[in-house]
Motif scaffolding. Structure first.
Motif, PDB file in Angstrom:
ATOM      1  N   THR A 189       7.432   1.425   8.456  1.00  0.00           N
ATOM      2  CA  THR A 189       8.852   1.078   8.475  1.00  0.00           C
ATOM      3  C   THR A 189       9.509   1.019   7.097  1.00  0.00           C
ATOM      4  N   VAL A 190       8.712   0.830   6.041  1.00  0.00           N
ATOM      5  CA  VAL A 190       9.309   0.629   4.712  1.00  0.00           C
ATOM      6  C   VAL A 190       8.693   1.519   3.629  1.00  0.00           C
ATOM      7  N   LEU A 191       7.377   1.581   3.579  1.00  0.00           N
ATOM      8  CA  LEU A 191       6.698   2.124   2.407  1.00  0.00           C
ATOM      9  C   LEU A 191       6.357   3.605   2.462  1.00  0.00           C
ATOM     10  N   LYS A 192       6.414   4.194   3.629  1.00  0.00           N
ATOM     11  CA  LYS A 192       5.888   5.548   3.820  1.00  0.00           C
ATOM     12  C   LYS A 192       6.404   6.564   2.811  1.00  0.00           C
ATOM     13  N   ASP A 193       7.691   6.576   2.582  1.00  0.00           N
ATOM     14  CA  ASP A 193       8.289   7.595   1.718  1.00  0.00           C
ATOM     15  C   ASP A 193       8.464   7.137   0.280  1.00  0.00           C
ATOM     16  N   THR A 194       7.826   6.044  -0.073  1.00  0.00           N
ATOM     17  CA  THR A 194       7.884   5.551  -1.447  1.00  0.00           C
ATOM     18  C   THR A 194       6.590   5.895  -2.179  1.00  0.00           C
ATOM     19  N   ALA A 195       6.578   5.617  -3.472  1.00  0.00           N
ATOM     20  CA  ALA A 195       5.370   5.873  -4.255  1.00  0.00           C
ATOM     21  C   ALA A 195       4.205   5.015  -3.781  1.00  0.00           C
ATOM     22  N   ALA A 196       4.523   3.906  -3.115  1.00  0.00           N
ATOM     23  CA  ALA A 196       3.472   3.015  -2.623  1.00  0.00           C
ATOM     24  C   ALA A 196       2.890   3.473  -1.289  1.00  0.00           C
ATOM     25  N   GLY A 197       3.432   4.541  -0.716  1.00  0.00           N
ATOM     26  CA  GLY A 197       2.987   5.004   0.585  1.00  0.00           C
ATOM     27  C   GLY A 197       1.496   5.287   0.685  1.00  0.00           C
ATOM     28  N   VAL A 224      -0.867   4.324  -1.199  1.00  0.00           N
ATOM     29  CA  VAL A 224      -1.624   3.095  -1.474  1.00  0.00           C
ATOM     30  C   VAL A 224      -1.670   2.210  -0.228  1.00  0.00           C
ATOM     31  N   ALA A 225      -0.527   2.099   0.454  1.00  0.00           N
ATOM     32  CA  ALA A 225      -0.477   1.276   1.666  1.00  0.00           C
ATOM     33  C   ALA A 225      -1.355   1.858   2.762  1.00  0.00           C
ATOM     34  N   MET A 226      -1.325   3.171   2.921  1.00  0.00           N
ATOM     35  CA  MET A 226      -2.164   3.801   3.931  1.00  0.00           C
ATOM     36  C   MET A 226      -3.643   3.613   3.603  1.00  0.00           C
ATOM     37  N   ALA A 232      -4.839  -9.143  11.604  1.00  0.00           N
ATOM     38  CA  ALA A 232      -3.430  -9.442  11.368  1.00  0.00           C
ATOM     39  C   ALA A 232      -2.955  -8.824  10.053  1.00  0.00           C
ATOM     40  N   ALA A 233      -3.799  -8.889   9.022  1.00  0.00           N
ATOM     41  CA  ALA A 233      -3.450  -8.265   7.739  1.00  0.00           C
ATOM     42  C   ALA A 233      -3.339  -6.753   7.891  1.00  0.00           C
ATOM     43  N   LEU A 234      -4.259  -6.175   8.661  1.00  0.00           N
ATOM     44  CA  LEU A 234      -4.223  -4.735   8.909  1.00  0.00           C
ATOM     45  C   LEU A 234      -2.953  -4.355   9.662  1.00  0.00           C
ATOM     46  N   ALA A 235      -2.618  -5.105  10.695  1.00  0.00           N
ATOM     47  CA  ALA A 235      -1.408  -4.826  11.462  1.00  0.00           C
ATOM     48  C   ALA A 235      -0.161  -4.926  10.585  1.00  0.00           C
ATOM     49  N   GLY A 236      -0.102  -5.942   9.737  1.00  0.00           N
ATOM     50  CA  GLY A 236       1.037  -6.095   8.845  1.00  0.00           C
ATOM     51  C   GLY A 236       1.169  -4.925   7.884  1.00  0.00           C
ATOM     52  N   THR A 237       0.034  -4.434   7.390  1.00  0.00           N
ATOM     53  CA  THR A 237       0.051  -3.296   6.474  1.00  0.00           C
ATOM     54  C   THR A 237       0.532  -2.038   7.179  1.00  0.00           C
ATOM     55  N   VAL A 238       0.073  -1.851   8.402  1.00  0.00           N
ATOM     56  CA  VAL A 238       0.484  -0.676   9.184  1.00  0.00           C
ATOM     57  C   VAL A 238       1.993  -0.688   9.433  1.00  0.00           C
ATOM     58  N   ALA A 295       4.264  -2.309   7.737  1.00  0.00           N
ATOM     59  CA  ALA A 295       4.982  -2.156   6.466  1.00  0.00           C
ATOM     60  C   ALA A 295       5.001  -0.695   6.024  1.00  0.00           C
ATOM     61  N   TYR A 296       3.884  -0.021   6.200  1.00  0.00           N
ATOM     62  CA  TYR A 296       3.818   1.397   5.822  1.00  0.00           C
ATOM     63  C   TYR A 296       4.801   2.226   6.640  1.00  0.00           C
TER      64      TYR A 296
END
Length: 280
Positions: free
Chosen positions: A120-128, A130-132, A109-115, A117-118
């Motif tokens: 839909t929200v984080l991909k093009d940010t500086a956190a991208g 890190v999230a991947m 579930a944590a993995l799915a949530g991270t995927v 989030a990456y």
């Protein structure tokens, strides 16, 4: 939706780089058992979900930059892609719960949530990146969680997360190219990860596999340092994706040399399949 369109939507060849995550985590937690070889199915389902969701989230950008992809080309509708992503996410979490119980379900579930989030929200940010990287690390922990020893997988999770961060950082130049410094950072991460995966050099197979990983990935990244154009970056990204297999095998080899060699056999298959369906 045709089978070809589905294969392109989920990046079918790249799925061969996924089973080794959970096996590396399971190997760190103890002897490989039957459930160790069942958990990769949950991992693959979640990976495919992330690829489908990626194309759904990027459908407007892909219409300009990659019109050949399934959604902008009209072979897959946005609703179909989102449905595939949701269905595969549910399947992945459900399989994890079935195989590994509550600890595995929580990790999945944590993995799915991270995927999600990456994509839909984080991909093009500086956190991208890190999230991947976190997603790949959680995938490794998913394998360890099946035995109830999730923390035992922290070291292989960190190594595969570091590799993923480097590849993701470099992959941002697949369309417009990158900077030599970025390619150099990715190469440095590869060298450090290979050294850690080799351990203290006490066993020949992990060292050989770590060297294979460093050579296959590092050579392509070095080429991107010299020629940071989009084509070279795409080739380096593809090498980085396929290079996860010898890295995973190096981590599994300490517990099960036979399983490690089995993983390594997936490398040539992934490379050949990548000529038919792009893994990126």
């Amino acid at each position: 939706m045709t089978s070809r369109a589905f294969a392109e939507l989920v990046r079918l060849p790249a799925a061969l780089t996924v089973p080794g995550d959970t096996l590396a985590g399971a190997a760190a937690a103890g002897p490989l058992r039957a459930r160790s070889f069942a958990m990769p199915a949950a991992s693959v389902a979640l990976y495919w979900a992330g690829m489908a969701l990626n194309d759904w989230a990027d459908r407007d950008l892909d219409a300009v930059e990659r019109p050949e992809r399934p959604i902008p080309s009209g072979r897959v509708s946005p609703r179909q892609a989102l449905g595939v992503a949701a269905g595969l996410t549910a399947a992945g979490v459900g399989l994890a719960a079935l195989v590994g119980g509550r600890p595995a379900a929580a990790t999945a579930a944590a993995l799915a949530g991270t995927v999600w989030a990456y994509d839909t929200v984080l991909k093009d940010t500086a956190a991208g990146p890190v999230a991947m990287a976190a997603a790949r690390g959680l995938d490794v922990l998913l394998g360890a969680s099946a035995s109830g020893r999730t923390r035992a997988g922290l070291v292989p999770a960190a190594l595969l997360a570091a590799h993923t961060a480097g590849v993701t950082l470099l992959s941002r130049g697949e369309v417009h190219g990158t900077r030599p410094l970025t390619a150099g950072i990715a190469g440095g991460v590869t060298v450090a990860t290979a050294a850690a995966a080799a351990g203290h050099g006490r066993a020949a197979l992990p060292v050989a596999l770590a060297a294979t990983y460093a050579t296959s990935v590092g050579t392509a990244q070095l080429a991107a340092v010299s020629s940071p154009d989009a084509g070279t970056v795409r080739r380096a990204t593809g090498a980085g994706i396929r290079g996860m297999i010898p890295l995973q095998a190096a981590l599994v080899a300490r517990r099960s040399p036979l399983a490690a060699l089995g993983l390594l056999a997936a490398g040539p298959i992934a490379k050949a399949a990548s000529k038919v369906v792009s893994p990126t």
